[in-house]
Design a protein around this motif. Structure first.
Motif, PDB file in Angstrom:
ATOM      1  N   HIS A 118       0.816  -1.220   0.000  1.00 15.66           N
ATOM      2  CA  HIS A 118       0.000   0.000   0.000  1.00 15.66           C
ATOM      3  C   HIS A 118       0.842   1.258   0.000  1.00 15.66           C
ATOM      4  CE1 HIS A 118       0.524  -0.915   4.340  1.00 15.66           C
ATOM      5  NE2 HIS A 118       0.514   0.391   4.486  1.00 15.66           N
ATOM      6  N   HIS A 119       2.145   1.143   0.250  1.00 13.56           N
ATOM      7  CA  HIS A 119       3.026   2.334   0.203  1.00 13.56           C
ATOM      8  C   HIS A 119       3.318   2.756  -1.244  1.00 13.56           C
ATOM      9  CE1 HIS A 119       4.818   2.300   4.531  1.00 13.56           C
ATOM     10  NE2 HIS A 119       3.496   2.217   4.522  1.00 13.56           N
ATOM     11  N   LEU A 120       2.884   1.931  -2.208  1.00 16.59           N
ATOM     12  CA  LEU A 120       3.026   2.321  -3.615  1.00 16.59           C
ATOM     13  C   LEU A 120       1.789   3.064  -4.114  1.00 16.59           C
ATOM     14  CD1 LEU A 120       4.489  -0.879  -5.368  1.00 16.59           C
ATOM     15  CD2 LEU A 120       5.713   0.987  -4.235  1.00 16.59           C
ATOM     16  N   ARG A 121       0.690   2.925  -3.407  1.00 17.72           N
ATOM     17  CA  ARG A 121      -0.578   3.464  -3.897  1.00 17.72           C
ATOM     18  C   ARG A 121      -0.672   4.973  -3.692  1.00 17.72           C
ATOM     19  NH1 ARG A 121      -3.626  -0.571  -0.916  1.00 17.72           N
ATOM     20  NH2 ARG A 121      -4.652   1.206   0.062  1.00 17.72           N
ATOM     21  N   GLN A 122      -1.322   5.639  -4.632  1.00 15.52           N
ATOM     22  CA  GLN A 122      -1.500   7.077  -4.548  1.00 15.52           C
ATOM     23  C   GLN A 122      -2.758   7.475  -3.761  1.00 15.52           C
ATOM     24  OE1 GLN A 122      -0.358   5.663  -7.500  1.00 15.52           O
ATOM     25  NE2 GLN A 122       1.664   6.507  -7.102  1.00 15.52           N
TER      26      GLN A 122
END
Length: 214
Positions: free
Chosen positions: A208-212
């Motif tokens: 989820h740290h890749l999601r905007q």
């Protein structure tokens, strides 16, 4: 916490769309790797390669090529390279060279099954990251419909088989010609999101740290 910068080292529209649908907007940089030369060099050094080995070899080569360029630009993020090949009758197939080649492929594949291998390679270029370089292969069995010669001709005429490893897609015009799969369906599109998540977890980056959208 800010989103972790993420680069997709691939020209594949299907891979980019897959990430976008999952809430990730990658920075895209296409590698300049000569795939035939890379495989030939590895075969000369290591001997005959399996289809899964070829997929991982090319994914790593593409990732390293792009990572080297981004490192010069002081990119502070992650890089992912992918490559897909189809294993069929013990042989390795990438994209067909022309329409006749694609038609011949389908004449051999119809009513039968193959294994789609996608290699994934991640390099951590974050300033405060691990510096890790790691990869893995996801393999999915694909069952093909028993197409008539007329159906093969019509499909090849669309041009789509010339753009895809194994001369087919599951998320496009070729969807009706895939009767089933065993394994991750994302992998057949070109990137296994569950496998990418697992690779990122090894370097302590939650998916989820890749999601905007977080």
């Amino acid at each position: 916490m800010t989103t972790v910068p993420f680069c997709l080292a691939s020209a594949s529209p299907a891979r980019l769309t897959t990430f976008r649908h999952a809430g990730v907007e990658p920075h895209v940089v296409v590698s300049g790797v000569d795939e035939d030369a890379a495989v030939a060099d590895a075969t000369e050094r290591l001997g005959e390669l399996g289809s899964d080995d070829i997929a991982l070899l090319l994914a790593r080569a593409k990732c390293e090529d792009v990572a080297a360029r981004l490192e010069e630009e002081e990119w502070d993020g992650l890089v992912l390279g992918c490559d897909s090949v189809l294993e069929f009758d013990g042989r390795t197939y990438g994209k067909p060279v022309d329409a006749a080649h694609a038609a011949s492929r389908w004449q051999g594949m119809r009513g039968r099954s193959g294994v789609l291998h996608t290699g994934h390679w991640v390099i951590d270029l974050r300033d405060e990251g691990t510096g890790a370089t790691l990869g893995a292969v996801c393999s999915t069995t694909v069952h093909f419909a028993d197409l008539s010669d007329e159906e093969i001709e019509a499909y090849v005429a669309t041009g789509e088989p010339l753009k895809a490893a194994g001369a087919f897609t599951i998320d496009g015009i070729g969807g009706p010609y895939v009767t089933g799969i065993e394994g991750d369906h994302h992998n057949v599109v070109g990137v296994s999101l569950p496998l990418v998540r697992e690779l990122l977890s090894e370097i302590d980056v939650p998916w989820h740290h890749l999601r905007q959208d977080r």
